[in-house]
Scaffold this motif. Structure first.
Motif, PDB file in Angstrom:
ATOM      1  N   SER B 187     -41.092 -40.705  22.729  1.00 54.08           N
ATOM      2  CA  SER B 187     -41.056 -41.575  21.318  1.00 54.08           C
ATOM      3  C   SER B 187     -39.767 -40.934  20.493  1.00 54.08           C
ATOM      4  CB  SER B 187     -42.231 -41.305  20.403  1.00 54.08           C
ATOM      5  OG  SER B 187     -41.949 -42.047  19.346  1.00 54.08           O
ATOM      6  N   LEU B 188     -39.550 -39.525  20.581  1.00 52.31           N
ATOM      7  CA  LEU B 188     -38.577 -39.074  19.813  1.00 52.31           C
ATOM      8  C   LEU B 188     -37.271 -39.526  20.335  1.00 52.31           C
ATOM      9  CD1 LEU B 188     -37.682 -36.935  17.603  1.00 52.31           C
ATOM     10  CD2 LEU B 188     -37.944 -35.268  19.351  1.00 52.31           C
ATOM     11  N   LEU B 237     -41.204 -44.709  12.352  1.00 53.91           N
ATOM     12  CA  LEU B 237     -42.458 -44.422  13.439  1.00 53.91           C
ATOM     13  C   LEU B 237     -42.026 -43.859  14.748  1.00 53.91           C
ATOM     14  CD1 LEU B 237     -44.128 -47.921  12.914  1.00 53.91           C
ATOM     15  CD2 LEU B 237     -44.897 -45.780  12.104  1.00 53.91           C
ATOM     16  N   LEU B 238     -40.884 -44.020  15.213  1.00 50.69           N
ATOM     17  CA  LEU B 238     -40.562 -43.372  16.613  1.00 50.69           C
ATOM     18  C   LEU B 238     -40.481 -41.990  16.367  1.00 50.69           C
ATOM     19  CD1 LEU B 238     -38.026 -45.957  18.181  1.00 50.69           C
ATOM     20  CD2 LEU B 238     -40.327 -45.277  18.990  1.00 50.69           C
ATOM     21  N   LEU B 239     -39.910 -41.356  15.177  1.00 50.94           N
ATOM     22  CA  LEU B 239     -39.708 -40.098  14.953  1.00 50.94           C
ATOM     23  C   LEU B 239     -41.041 -39.489  14.786  1.00 50.94           C
ATOM     24  CD1 LEU B 239     -36.524 -39.983  12.560  1.00 50.94           C
ATOM     25  CD2 LEU B 239     -36.665 -39.365  15.088  1.00 50.94           C
ATOM     26  N   PHE B 240     -42.094 -40.213  13.977  1.00 57.46           N
ATOM     27  CA  PHE B 240     -43.101 -39.616  13.860  1.00 57.46           C
ATOM     28  C   PHE B 240     -44.010 -39.454  15.109  1.00 57.46           C
ATOM     29  CE2 PHE B 240     -46.747 -38.366  11.548  1.00 57.46           C
ATOM     30  CZ  PHE B 240     -47.863 -39.139  11.997  1.00 57.46           C
ATOM     31  N   GLY B 241     -43.763 -40.375  15.958  1.00 62.95           N
ATOM     32  CA  GLY B 241     -44.387 -40.326  17.509  1.00 62.95           C
ATOM     33  C   GLY B 241     -44.212 -39.087  17.980  1.00 62.95           C
ATOM     34  N   GLY B 242     -43.011 -38.559  17.776  1.00 59.75           N
ATOM     35  CA  GLY B 242     -42.421 -37.290  18.292  1.00 59.75           C
ATOM     36  C   GLY B 242     -43.073 -36.034  17.753  1.00 59.75           C
ATOM     37  N   ALA B 243     -43.266 -36.292  16.369  1.00 62.43           N
ATOM     38  CA  ALA B 243     -43.934 -35.367  15.535  1.00 62.43           C
ATOM     39  C   ALA B 243     -45.213 -35.296  15.668  1.00 62.43           C
ATOM     40  CB  ALA B 243     -43.519 -35.497  14.004  1.00 62.43           C
TER      41      ALA B 243
END
Lengths: 116, 677, 172
Positions: B187-188, B237-243
């Motif tokens: 995701s990130l 949302l993609l960055l949050f997926g990584g987080a």
């Protein structure tokens, strides 16, 4: 001789040739097949000589081969065909003799070692 | 202090890793484990000192400006430039201090904790490598460098969880951690790609083509996303997926409880203080994207609140002391994301800092207890340990009070900041306020389950381990290089002894920090102005004054602790005892993570295997093999069919020639010459 | 048919041609190999006569000497050595090849005839000089214009000799 159309000689030659072909297909003895092959070669000889005699050369204008030469050329062909036929018969009959030493009968349908 | 010292900060732990890794076993023989341990701690401590000096340089400025220290070029093709560059700014320096400071303390602790290990140097090699990777993560000035650090800490987490690799359960836990993290990493990466696409698609010039470096990217990204808010939500949302993968938010939290299979110092450093906070660091770096997307912020808030609540309930069903702390970590990380969702990113970082102190303290204290109790981790076999382990007891009580949010200690201030910002702001809409109130409830639950832990371990009416069977005396083997059961389990005649000084000294230091850090950092919004001197660009000044919130917090903490004390003052209640069939249903469900882990395993692990088997049997056997073998057999069949002509019969051949001749002449006669001239 | 006179030459030719055709059919038709061979001999003689009507005297003589004198004698020797005379040696089963072969042969005949002959019906007068086939002229051509093929054929005949001797040996 005059009076006999070229087509007649050619028709005769064609008939002999076709008879030879049919003979090769029909007969089962190798000797007879050979003889039919000779028949075919003779038909060809006849055709060559007929054309040599009647000087039928469609390419008249601008060919290097003058009409006068086609008569000799036809006969030369016939000589060579005869020579080849002679050599071929000698060798071919030698082969048949060699095969007959191994087997008793000569039926060409049974010589199918090349089957594959 | 020259900012180029930042290279040293990163290289010293790498040097430590190389020494430990390459020369470790031979050095261990020559100079002994104690000296080797000191050699392991030194690089981290040195990096800490350098970090201090750099921070001082930053802090002496009125408005702390970010300084970029540039190394060589790394990737520079086709209009995309990703150089090696480090950034020295308040956020990175804060994290450096936490990583190296807490890291050095944990290294010191480990020299005693792992003293019986044969693979002593391997442990410290991995630990040093981890610190190096984490430093790269926080110091990198562009997202790919952050990603390198991200992957590096993931790798070290895998190596350290599976440190005792001869036990399959440990390796499975390590695999699980790595693989679940990978989902987040995917995701990130998509987020990274999307950022480049968005900026270049909007044709905004970026200085020196450094599309992914913070200083060059963020202004351009702001302009691009203001025109395209949907993309902001997507990227966020993609960055949050990584987080969520790295910071163990629902549904990617399943690896963290299993990660407790690693040694306790690992849990303290990686899964409490540093690696799991990488997600919050990422959100702080890329906060502009979240500022521009209220939808994504609302999602972050909601996920954070849900995770906090979910994990807190599960913690009540755990009997392993480390698992309770693991779920507590998940829950506290949820708090940090509530803060980030509400827009108060600095509050998230504040909680990162205080959480690093008290969670590391709690883990190290639990490690001390485990060490003193012959590696027994089940709390049902503890009881009344306060009198045997005084220093451990004292420091752990400080940690417990801090996490519970008792006023005056650091946890209180950070939680206040979070809940206040969440309730008072409307950046994430209604969800922000709801998350805040949920967080308040979770604070009460936190106090209660931590109280439970403290009571079960240190108090109670009886020393429950005395009820265990007494083993016959047998000789200990030297070496202890098998699994961490160490050959002798807890017996009824065990005498717990206080841990050595290299173990309780870090406890004391961390206790002091847990107690005092909040007070110091909270003075007059000091931390907020330290991290964000010019405020947040899009959201402006955030409110976090909620009327009566302080009172509610006091009540929540007090009630929670009181409940914990009252329920467990008599020791282990019968309904939570060793006989698990007597447990209340909700507690058993909680102990099982409400079936979520089993669901994930069946769905993805088993499901993945089924898909692979199905694909293999269908695609491989039928389609590909079928095609290959089919073409082979087809050719063979065609050849066999053609073979029938080769009868070897001369007459047939002659007839076929005649047939061919007829066809040929007929063709010429009828088609070419149209039936003769 | 274009107008041509029924001359004596034509009748003579027709007689010879009929004989040739009959003997050709006889070669194929007889079961007995010896009778086939004798039919072939007759065919060759008739051909030689036809060559004479074509003014190719050298060819006619060569035909008699080489074909009938050498080749057919060789055939008859082989037939005698292999004892093939008996007709029951090759009893033909009812073979589809016979019917198919004859049909195809007739079809081929008609096709080629239709293709070639109509255009040549007009040619009734020979064009070559009447002595083109004399031994003098043939010999001259053979040793001047066509000497290379002549030498090649001599090599061929040498190979034929060597080959037939090899084949006839009992032990190699």
């Amino acid at each position: 001789m005059s009076g006999v159309p070229l087509a007649a000689y050619l028709a005769l030659g064609l008939f002999m040739f076709m008879t030879g072909v049919v003979g090769v297909v029909i007969r089962r003895s190798p000797i007879v097949i050979f003889m039919c092959i000779e028949l075919m070669l003779n038909a060809v000889n006849l055709t060559f000589l007929a054309f040599a005699r009647y000087q039928f050369s469609p390419m008249v204008a601008g060919n290097s081969f003058r009409e006068g030469q086609s008569a000799m050329a036809g006969q030369m062909m016939v000589i060579f065909v005869m020579a080849v036929a002679a050599a071929e018969v000698a060798v071919g009959l030698g082969i048949i003799m060699a095969i007959f030493r191994l087997r008793e009968n000569i039926d060409i349908d049974e010589m199918n070692l090349l089957k594959g | 202090m020259d900012n180029n010292a930042v290279w040293l900060i990163i290289l010293l732990p790498i040097l430590g890793f190389l020494i430990q890794g390459l020369a470790g076993p031979s050095l261990q023989r020559k100079i002994g484990k104690k000296a080797l341990g000191v050699l392991a701690v030194l690089p981290i401590a040195a990096s800490f000192v350098l970090g201090l000096m750099l921070t001082q340089g930053l802090a002496s400025q009125e408005h702390a400006e970010a300084v970029i220290v540039s190394g060589g070029s790394w990737i520079n093709i086709m209009g995309l430039n990703i150089p090696f560059e480090w950034v020295v700014d308040p956020l990175s320096m804060t994290m450096v201090l936490i990583i190296t400071g807490v890291g050095a303390l944990i290294h010191l602790y480990s020299t005693a904790y792992m003293a019986e290990e044969k693979d002593f140097s391997r442990f410290f090699a991995y630990l040093n490598l981890f610190v190096a990777a984490m430093l790269v993560l926080v110091l990198g000035n562009n997202l790919p460098l952050l990603f390198i650090g991200w992957e590096g800490v993931g790798l070290c987490s895998y190596l350290l969880i599976g440190f005792w690799y001869t036990d399959t359960a440990n390796t499975k836990a390590a695999n699980k951690a790595f693989i679940v993290n990978r989902v987040g990493d995917w995701s990130l990466m998509l987020g990274l790609f999307l950022i480049v696409v968005v900026i270049s698609g909007a044709n905004i010039p970026v200085e020196d083509n450094r599309y992914l470096s913070y200083d060059a990217m963020l202004p351009a990204l702001t302009t691009a996303l203001k025109a395209n808010p949907a993309m902001a939500t997507a990227i966020a949302l993609l960055l949050f997926g990584g987080a969520a993968g790295k910071s163990a938010q629902f549904p990617l939290y399943v690896w963290l409880p299993d990660a407790m299979a690693g040694p306790t110092p690992v849990s303290a450093l990686i899964h409490a203080a540093t690696m799991v906070t990488s997600g919050v660091v990422l959100l702080n770096r890329m906060n502009i994207v979240f500022q521009l997307s209220p939808t994504a912020s609302a999602v972050v808030c909601a996920v954070g609140a849900f995770t906090a609540l979910f994990a807190a309930i599960i913690a009540f069903g755990q009997t392993d002391i480390k698992k309770v702390l693991a779920y507590s970590t998940v829950s506290q990380l949820g708090f940090m994301f509530i803060a980030c969702g509400a827009g108060a990113y600095w509050a998230g970082m504040f909680h990162v800092t205080t959480h690093a102190f008290f969670k590391a303290l709690l883990f190290l204290g639990a490690g001390a207890v485990i060490h003193a109790m012959s590696h027994e981790q089940d709390m049902r076999h503890y009881g009344k340990l306060a009198k045997y382990l005084p220093i451990t007891f004292g420091t752990m009580m400080v940690g417990t009070l801090a996490i519970a949010g008792v006023p005056g200690l650091s946890g209180f201030y950070s939680k206040e900041a979070i809940l206040g910002s969440a309730i008072a702001n409307s950046h994430a809409g209604q969800l922000s306020a709801i998350s805040g109130w949920v967080g308040l409830g979770v604070a009460a639950l936190t106090a209660m389950y931590m109280g439970r832990l403290a009571m079960l371990t240190f108090f109670g009416k009886e020393e429950r381990w005395r009820k265990l069977p007494v083993a016959e005396h047998h000789d200990h083997e030297e070496g202890h290089d098998d699994d961490h059961g160490h050959g002798h389990a807890l017996t009824g005649d065990h005498k717990p002894k206080e841990v050595p000084v290299s173990m309780w000294l870090p406890l004391v230091v961390l206790a002091v920090l847990s107690a005092g850090a909040g007070l110091i950092l909270n003075e007059g919004k000091r931390f907020e102005h330290w991290l964000y001197p010019s405020g947040l660009s899009q959201l402006g000044e955030l409110k976090h004054e909620v009327p009566n919130l302080e009172i509610y917090s006091y009540i929540a903490a007090g009630l929670g602790l009181l409940a914990g004390v009252l329920v467990y003052i008599g020791g282990l209640p019968a309904k939570e005892g060793l006989d698990e069939t007597k447990w209340a249903r909700w507690r058993s469900a909680a102990a099982n993570q409400f079936g979520f882990d089993a669901l994930m395993t069946n769905l993805f692990a088993e499901g993945g295997r089924d898909v692979a088997i199905g694909t293999s049997s269908f695609l491989e056997d039928q389609v590909i093999d079928g095609a290959v073998e089919g073409s082979a057999s087809g050719t063979r069949n065609f050849g066999g069919w053609l073979q029938q002509i080769q009868t070897g019969a001369v007459r047939l051949y002659a007839m076929l020639m005649l047939l061919g001749g007829v066809g040929f002449v007929g063709y010429f006669l009828f088609i070419v010459n149209r039936g003769g001239k | 048919m274009a107008g041509f006179a029924i001359t004596g030459e034509l009748l003579f030719f027709v007689a010879l041609a009929g004989l040739a055709m009959l003997s050709a059919v006889g070669v194929v038709a007889f079961n007995n190999a010896v009778r086939s061979a004798l039919c072939l001999v007759l065919n060759f003689f008739v051909l030689a006569a036809i060559y004479f009507t074509l003014n190719a005297e050298m060819m006619g003589i060569t035909q008699v000497v080489v074909y009938t004198g050498a080749i057919m004698v060789l055939f008859l020797f082989v037939i005698m050595l292999l004892n093939i005379g008996a007709p029951q040696l090759l009893s033909d089963k009812k073979d589809p090849k016979t019917a198919v072969g004859m049909t195809l042969g007739m079809v081929m005949f008609t096709l080629v005839a239709l293709q070639v002959l109509p255009g040549l019906m007009s040619k009734t007068q020979p064009g070559a000089p009447n002595d083109y086939g004399s031994p003098v002229n043939v010999g001259r051509a053979l040793f001047t214009g066509f000497v290379i093929p002549f030498e090649a054929v001599s090599i061929l005949l040498l190979i034929g000799i060597v080959g037939s001797i090899l084949l006839a040996k009992r032990r190699f």
